[in-house]
Write a protein that holds these residues in place. Structure first.
Motif, mmCIF file in Angstrom:
data_model
loop_
_atom_site.group_PDB
_atom_site.id
_atom_site.type_symbol
_atom_site.label_atom_id
_atom_site.label_comp_id
_atom_site.label_asym_id
_atom_site.label_seq_id
_atom_site.Cartn_x
_atom_site.Cartn_y
_atom_site.Cartn_z
ATOM 1 N N VAL A 16 0.838 -1.204 0.000
ATOM 2 C CA VAL A 16 0.000 0.000 0.000
ATOM 3 C C VAL A 16 0.874 1.255 0.000
ATOM 4 O O VAL A 16 0.632 2.211 -0.754
ATOM 5 C CB VAL A 16 -0.952 -0.021 1.213
ATOM 6 N N ARG A 17 1.909 1.257 0.832
ATOM 7 C CA ARG A 17 2.826 2.399 0.872
ATOM 8 C C ARG A 17 3.571 2.537 -0.452
ATOM 9 O O ARG A 17 3.721 3.655 -0.973
ATOM 10 C CB ARG A 17 3.824 2.203 2.030
ATOM 11 N N ASP A 18 4.009 1.427 -1.012
ATOM 12 C CA ASP A 18 4.756 1.459 -2.262
ATOM 13 C C ASP A 18 3.903 1.959 -3.425
ATOM 14 O O ASP A 18 4.417 2.553 -4.374
ATOM 15 C CB ASP A 18 5.286 0.054 -2.574
ATOM 16 N N GLU A 19 2.586 1.753 -3.346
ATOM 17 C CA GLU A 19 1.685 2.199 -4.412
ATOM 18 C C GLU A 19 1.299 3.671 -4.287
ATOM 19 O O GLU A 19 0.540 4.191 -5.091
ATOM 20 C CB GLU A 19 0.424 1.338 -4.420
ATOM 21 N N GLY A 20 1.825 4.361 -3.276
ATOM 22 C CA GLY A 20 1.645 5.806 -3.197
ATOM 23 C C GLY A 20 0.730 6.307 -2.112
ATOM 24 O O GLY A 20 0.540 7.516 -1.983
ATOM 25 N N ARG A 68 -4.034 9.862 -6.229
ATOM 26 C CA ARG A 68 -3.598 8.475 -6.108
ATOM 27 C C ARG A 68 -4.731 7.639 -5.517
ATOM 28 O O ARG A 68 -5.620 8.192 -4.871
ATOM 29 C CB ARG A 68 -2.350 8.384 -5.216
ATOM 30 N N PRO A 69 -4.701 6.316 -5.698
ATOM 31 C CA PRO A 69 -5.787 5.500 -5.157
ATOM 32 C C PRO A 69 -5.877 5.585 -3.635
ATOM 33 O O PRO A 69 -4.874 5.462 -2.934
ATOM 34 C CB PRO A 69 -5.424 4.071 -5.604
ATOM 35 N N GLY A 70 -7.091 5.805 -3.143
ATOM 36 C CA GLY A 70 -7.330 5.778 -1.708
ATOM 37 C C GLY A 70 -7.476 4.347 -1.225
ATOM 38 O O GLY A 70 -7.800 3.437 -1.998
ATOM 39 N N VAL A 71 -7.254 4.130 0.065
ATOM 40 C CA VAL A 71 -7.250 2.774 0.634
ATOM 41 C C VAL A 71 -8.227 2.708 1.800
ATOM 42 O O VAL A 71 -8.205 3.563 2.696
ATOM 43 C CB VAL A 71 -5.838 2.376 1.105
ATOM 44 N N VAL A 72 -9.074 1.669 1.774
ATOM 45 C CA VAL A 72 -10.063 1.424 2.819
ATOM 46 C C VAL A 72 -9.809 0.043 3.405
ATOM 47 O O VAL A 72 -9.518 -0.906 2.663
ATOM 48 C CB VAL A 72 -11.500 1.475 2.254
ATOM 49 N N VAL A 73 -9.928 -0.087 4.720
ATOM 50 C CA VAL A 73 -9.842 -1.385 5.393
ATOM 51 C C VAL A 73 -11.146 -1.603 6.152
ATOM 52 O O VAL A 73 -11.606 -0.715 6.885
ATOM 53 C CB VAL A 73 -8.658 -1.446 6.371
ATOM 54 N N ALA A 74 -11.746 -2.764 5.963
ATOM 55 C CA ALA A 74 -13.015 -3.057 6.628
ATOM 56 C C ALA A 74 -13.066 -4.518 7.015
ATOM 57 O O ALA A 74 -12.421 -5.366 6.391
ATOM 58 C CB ALA A 74 -14.194 -2.717 5.714
ATOM 59 N N PHE A 133 -4.479 -2.347 -7.480
ATOM 60 C CA PHE A 133 -4.045 -0.970 -7.729
ATOM 61 C C PHE A 133 -3.958 -0.687 -9.231
ATOM 62 O O PHE A 133 -4.319 0.407 -9.682
ATOM 63 C CB PHE A 133 -2.700 -0.707 -7.050
ATOM 64 N N ARG A 134 -3.495 -1.653 -10.005
ATOM 65 C CA ARG A 134 -3.436 -1.461 -11.459
ATOM 66 C C ARG A 134 -4.838 -1.249 -12.023
ATOM 67 O O ARG A 134 -5.076 -0.324 -12.808
ATOM 68 C CB ARG A 134 -2.793 -2.673 -12.129
#
Length: 504
Positions: A16-20, A68-74, A133-134
């Motif tokens: 996740v960090r590497d993807e921005g 950049r893509p946002g990230v959600v955890v559920a 992510f792609r």
């Protein structure tokens, strides 16, 4: 030498960090907790929401402000609550990656995502995340849901960081013949016009758009989604379209050739235009206007750069007197008491909150249109975040908090201003309480036409925030000046509720 082993949760955080991403947003329950807990060790900030829909909206605002893509955890219990937020992101083309730990999320999410990717084993998680992510970025951006099996996060897997990297995204490069044809149509036109949609800031094409406009002396207008992409106040910027108070409608109606960039689907702006060159990363967006011209599937930035290359050192066109610079709207003084006219609201915003070009406004297209928000001072890309029409209620406040998180790294002193219409605060306003606890500063402006509405200032204070009520034009500027200073000094959200009258 044995392959290093680490938990799948730690690998996910690293990817996740590497993807921005530098933040993750969540409403995790027991299945999602181990994954969420691994993120700080990878240098990721976390923001916990009170409702899973709010978490998705926060990631949505972060993605719009950052590009950049946002990230959600559920967790599994959050599955049904994710769907409205994913729907808003899918409708507006916002890239998100949602990590849902445990079964149950895929069913409700499938119709409102680009793809659902099951991580059937912990060993497959690195590839599945890279593919997510792609997919979220490629073509027309959108949300992707990764469904993790129970226990995946805690499982140790073999992982070599040196052999893991982002997957390539198809570039959307235009064909040279299409670029040449578009250039010839622009050069042959007597009244050419560039129209910048939301795809321009999404692809980072603002600089190329401005360079093309200056080289060929072609004026440009922008849609609500494209506001600020090439800079309000530029001599060749002749206004905005798609809003009753926009000043670009006359130029669009008079143009004999329109180069429309990233305007997306479902717009009727170009109906009746004489010739249209439409460029969009989404093939489904092309050809819906019933006008002659060219439809090109391409990334807006790559197309404009190719067009600049084809134009070479051609002589500049003479200026076009038919398209006047947008300039500032003339606003009547209005009364000093009673509802504040919308024009006066925006004049005060411009004078007090618009002095910093990094100021970011967060609102819905319904509010943008009804309250004449084309007058908002938007001077840089990704500084006007608009949710499309018809989206689920409650987007505004969580999205503003996500935008504040995105700007904390690149523009820490930038002011985020949410704008909503009353009566009452929008749904999920309780997220202001979490923001107050976490020290998140931003200004929430509430435009309310009802003198007898609920006491929103008292509600904001109950959430641990500051607030003021404005019932006349004479008090508005001082209230906004107070709010700007108050949110900085308290590091908390500040509410300004204004008794106002929308555009006629």
């Amino acid at each position: 030498m044995p392959t290093p082993r680490t938990t799948a949760a730690a690998v996910a955080a690293r990817i996740v960090r590497d993807e921005g991403a530098d933040h993750a947003f969540g409403c995790p329950d027991a299945p999602g907790d181990p994954l969420y807990a691994a993120f700080p060790a990878a240098g990721l900030g976390r923001r916990t929401a009170r409702h899973p829909q709010s978490a998705v909206h926060m990631a949505d605002g972060w993605a719009r402000a950052s590009g950049r893509p946002g990230v959600v955890v559920a967790g599994a219990a959050s599955g049904p609550g994710l769907a409205p937020g994913l729907h808003a992101a899918h409708a507006d083309g916002v890239p998100l990656v949602c990590l849902a730990a445990g079964p149950g999320a895929a069913g409700p999410a499938r119709p409102v995502t680009k793809q659902v990717l099951p991580a059937v084993s912990a060993a497959r998680l690195p590839w599945v995340l890279r593919e997510a992510f792609r997919t979220a970025r490629e073509g027309r951006p959108g949300p992707v849901l990764v469904e993790l099996s129970p226990g995946t996060a805690e499982t140790e897997i073999a992982y070599v960081p040196a052999t893991d990297a982002s997957l390539p995204v198809r570039s959307g490069t235009p064909r040279p013949t299409q670029v040449t044809a578009a250039l010839e149509l622009l050069l042959a036109a007597r009244r050419p016009l560039l129209l910048a949609g939301g795809g321009v800031p999404e692809s980072g094409a603002g600089t190329a758009l401005r360079t093309l406009a200056e080289r060929l002396r072609v004026p440009f207008v922008d849609t609500p989604g494209g506001r600020g992409c090439a800079g309000d106040g530029h001599a060749l910027h002749v206004g905005s379209v798609g809003c009753p108070s926009g000043t670009g409608g006359r130029a669009l109606a008079a143009a004999d050739c329109v180069l429309a960039l990233g305007t997306g689907r479902g717009s009727d702006l170009l109906t009746g235009a004489r010739t249209v060159v439409q460029v969009d990363a989404d093939p489904a967006a092309l050809g819906g206007y019933g006008t002659p011209g060219i439809g090109i599937v391409a990334d807006a930035r790559l197309f404009l750069e190719a067009l600049l290359g084809a134009a070479g050192e051609r002589a500049e066109r003479p200026p076009h007197p038919w398209a006047e610079p947008a300039g500032a709207a003339v606003r009547a003084a209005g009364p000093r008491s009673g509802p504040v006219p919308a024009g006066q609201v925006h004049a005060a915003i411009d004078a007090v909150l618009g002095t910093d070009p990094d100021t970011c406004f967060v609102l819905t297209e319904e509010v943008y249109a009804e309250w004449g928000a084309a007058a908002l001072p938007v001077r840089r890309p990704r500084r006007l975040l608009l949710r499309g029409r018809g989206g689920p209620p409650g987007w505004e406040i969580p999205a503003a908090l996500g935008a504040r998180a995105a700007l904390s790294a690149t523009a820490p002193d930038a002011l985020v201003v949410g704008i909503a219409a009353g009566p009452g605060l929008p749904p999920f306003a309780e997220e202001m309480a979490g923001a107050a606890e976490d020290g998140v500063p931003y200004v929430q402006l509430l435009l309310d036409r009802d003198e007898r509405g609920p006491d929103t200032v008292r509600l904001a204070q109950a959430y641990g925030c500051s607030g003021r009520r404005v019932t006349g034009r004479g008090d508005l500027r001082s209230a906004l000046e107070w709010a700007r200073k108050e949110t900085v000094s308290t590091r908390r959200p500040v509410l300004v509720s204004v008794l106002a009258a929308p555009e006629a």
